[in-house]
Enzyme design. Structure first.
Site, PDB file in Angstrom:
ATOM      1  CE  LYS A  22       5.907 -12.738  -3.148  1.00  0.00           C
ATOM      2  NZ  LYS A  22       5.329 -11.366  -3.204  1.00  0.00           N
ATOM      3  NE  ARG A  92       7.461  -2.301  -5.135  1.00  0.00           N
ATOM      4  CZ  ARG A  92       7.807  -1.115  -5.602  1.00  0.00           C
ATOM      5  NH1 ARG A  92       9.069  -0.847  -5.848  1.00  0.00           N
ATOM      6  NH2 ARG A  92       6.910  -0.181  -5.824  1.00  0.00           N
ATOM      7  CB  CYS A 116       9.184  -8.871  -9.886  1.00  0.00           C
ATOM      8  SG  CYS A 116       9.181 -10.499  -9.116  1.00  0.00           S
ATOM      9  CB  ILE A 123       7.074   3.900  -2.664  1.00  0.00           C
ATOM     10  CG1 ILE A 123       8.354   4.735  -2.630  1.00  0.00           C
ATOM     11  CG2 ILE A 123       7.405   2.439  -2.937  1.00  0.00           C
ATOM     12  CD1 ILE A 123       9.249   4.373  -1.454  1.00  0.00           C
ATOM     13  CG  ASP A 124       5.820   8.850  -6.365  1.00  0.00           C
ATOM     14  OD1 ASP A 124       6.882   8.381  -5.935  1.00  0.00           O
ATOM     15  OD2 ASP A 124       5.710   9.411  -7.469  1.00  0.00           O
ATOM     16  CG  ASP A 306       0.271 -10.931  -8.447  1.00  0.00           C
ATOM     17  OD1 ASP A 306       0.954 -10.181  -9.173  1.00  0.00           O
ATOM     18  OD2 ASP A 306       0.313 -10.885  -7.206  1.00  0.00           O
ATOM     19  CB  ILE A 328      -1.989  -3.892 -12.716  1.00  0.00           C
ATOM     20  CG1 ILE A 328      -3.492  -4.217 -12.672  1.00  0.00           C
ATOM     21  CG2 ILE A 328      -1.476  -3.464 -11.349  1.00  0.00           C
ATOM     22  CD1 ILE A 328      -4.376  -3.079 -12.254  1.00  0.00           C
TER      23      ILE A 328
END
Length: 419
Positions: A22, A92, A116, A123-124, A306, A328
């Site tokens: 994915k 996202r 999510c 997104i800096d 994840d 994270i």
């Protein structure tokens, strides 16, 4: 409303194949916009994120054929049309369209990305990279516009202040057709980055160092079509391996790349999980006594964030006390109260998940709050005695290809129902 209903406590056995990654395919599809001919992707998972990306691409003018696990994408008709609303807001990975549209047209106007809710994921870093390459950033309501004012993107030296998979990939995509050389330092090293770089190189790009913390891109004038095999999904693989250890009576997980899962497998070894690693598969035996462990997530090749949630139900079967610290995504704890509702001895303490086992779970109504939390609840439902109803399942369908069919083939009593 759709929900997943599981009658748990069944011992599972058989073989399950891992689908394409994915986290690769959501970047590979937007990256095809850079090509001047047809790109074919094989091993594309049947997930709703792919459905959304295909819809967005077709709205932009791409011609797409889909058969089985193959996508045939003709991006020649793609137009730079503003897309401030719609599916682009709920996904996202829609931020990868910034890199591809900047690379092709020098401008992009898109709604801000969704996905999510896992805490701050700004997104800096993406914007910093685009600005270093000559793009300006402006905001128009709930959308953002990037533009180079008619000039091509310019290669630049870019240092990532923090390790970011998305920003690394987006910078690679944007730099592939930029003028000159782009060097990314402190780059993320995930296998999905290598996969995207492989696609672009097969299209004619010049990218070196993917998989290391320094990546160099020599911009080229044009990129051509190609055919590409998506790598196996290491997170799906880890999810099924954890499930097999928790409730299986001998399950073989196929289409697995062990080298992508070494930190995860190391923790299973520490727990005492019995398994056999083969060339492209892992056979997980029926387990006896497992030992509780403590886990701290970190960027690849460390323990993947994840996989923290999908592993949690297996941890609950182990003897002793342990903890999970996600460095994270700080808000990746929403599965904890749902597991506690099922009878688990688990809680959060000072930003850390703490648990004690072994636990016998009981079926209960629970809610998936994000993709990987949903996977954890599916595994917990399979382990539990009685009936579990999972709502908010759209999160699960975003990232797990044919999950109902795969689990049913192993002997699970699981179904998706609409009410």
């Amino acid at each position: 409303m759709r929900k997943i209903i599981i009658n748990g406590g069944k011992q599972l056995t058989g073989e399950v194949a891992v689908s394409g990654a994915k986290n690769s395919v959501v970047a590979l599809i937007p990256a095809t916009i850079l090509a001047d001919d047809v790109v074919v992707l094989d091993g594309v998972p049947a997930i709703s994120d792919v459905d959304s990306l295909v819809d967005i691409m077709e709205t932009m003018g791409a011609k797409i054929k889909r058969y089985g696990e193959t996508l045939e994408i003709d991006p020649c008709g793609v137009k730079d049309i503003p897309m401030p609303y719609g599916k682009i807001n709920s996904l996202r990975a829609s931020y990868y369209f910034y890199g591809s549209l900047l690379g092709r047209y020098g401008q992009a106007t898109l709604g801000l990305p969704g996905g999510c809710d896992l805490g701050p994921r700004p997104i800096d870093l993406h914007l910093k990279a685009f600005e270093a390459m000559g793009a300006s950033v402006s905001y128009e309501g709930d959308s953002m516009r990037l533009a180079t004012n008619g000039k091509p993107l310019q290669g630049a030296n870019i240092y990532m202040d923090t390790v970011s998979v998305g920003a690394t990939i987006n910078t690679i995509i944007a730099a592939a057709k930029a003028n000159g050389r782009t060097v990314i330092e402190n780059a993320a090293r995930e296998p999905e980055i290598i996969d995207v770089a492989t696609l672009l190189n097969n299209m004619g790009a010049h990218i070196r160092g993917a998989g290391t913390d320094v990546i160099t891109i020599e911009g080229v004038k044009s990129l051509h079509g190609t055919r590409h095999q998506v790598i196996p999904d290491r997170i799906e693989a880890g999810t099924y391996i954890a499930m097999a250890a928790a409730i299986g009576r001998g399950i073989k997980v196929t289409n697995v790349l062990y080298e992508h899962l070494e930190s995860f497998i190391a923790k299973l070894d520490e727990m005492g999980v019995r398994m056999t690693v083969e060339e492209d598969s892992i056979f997980v035996e029926e387990q006896e006594r497992l030992k509780a462990v403590s886990i701290k997530t970190s960027p690849y090749p460390g323990f993947a964030t994840d996989l923290q949630q999908p592993l949690t139900p297996l941890l609950l079967t182990a003897e002793g006390n342990g903890s999970l610290l996600d460095t994270i995504y700080e808000k990746r704890v929403n599965h904890v109260p749902e597991l506690a509702r099922m009878g688990a001895n688990i809680s959060t303490l000072g930003g850390k998940i703490v648990y004690s086992g072994p636990n016998q779970l009981s079926g209960a109504p629970v809610k998936a709050t994000d993709l990987r939390a949903g996977a954890a609840l599916v595994i917990a439902g399979l382990m539990a005695e009685g009936r579990t109803e999972i709502t908010n399942i759209e999160f699960i369908l975003r990232g797990y290809s044919n999950i109902i069919e795969k689990l049913t083939s192993l002997g699970a009593d699981i179904q998706l129902v609409e009410e």
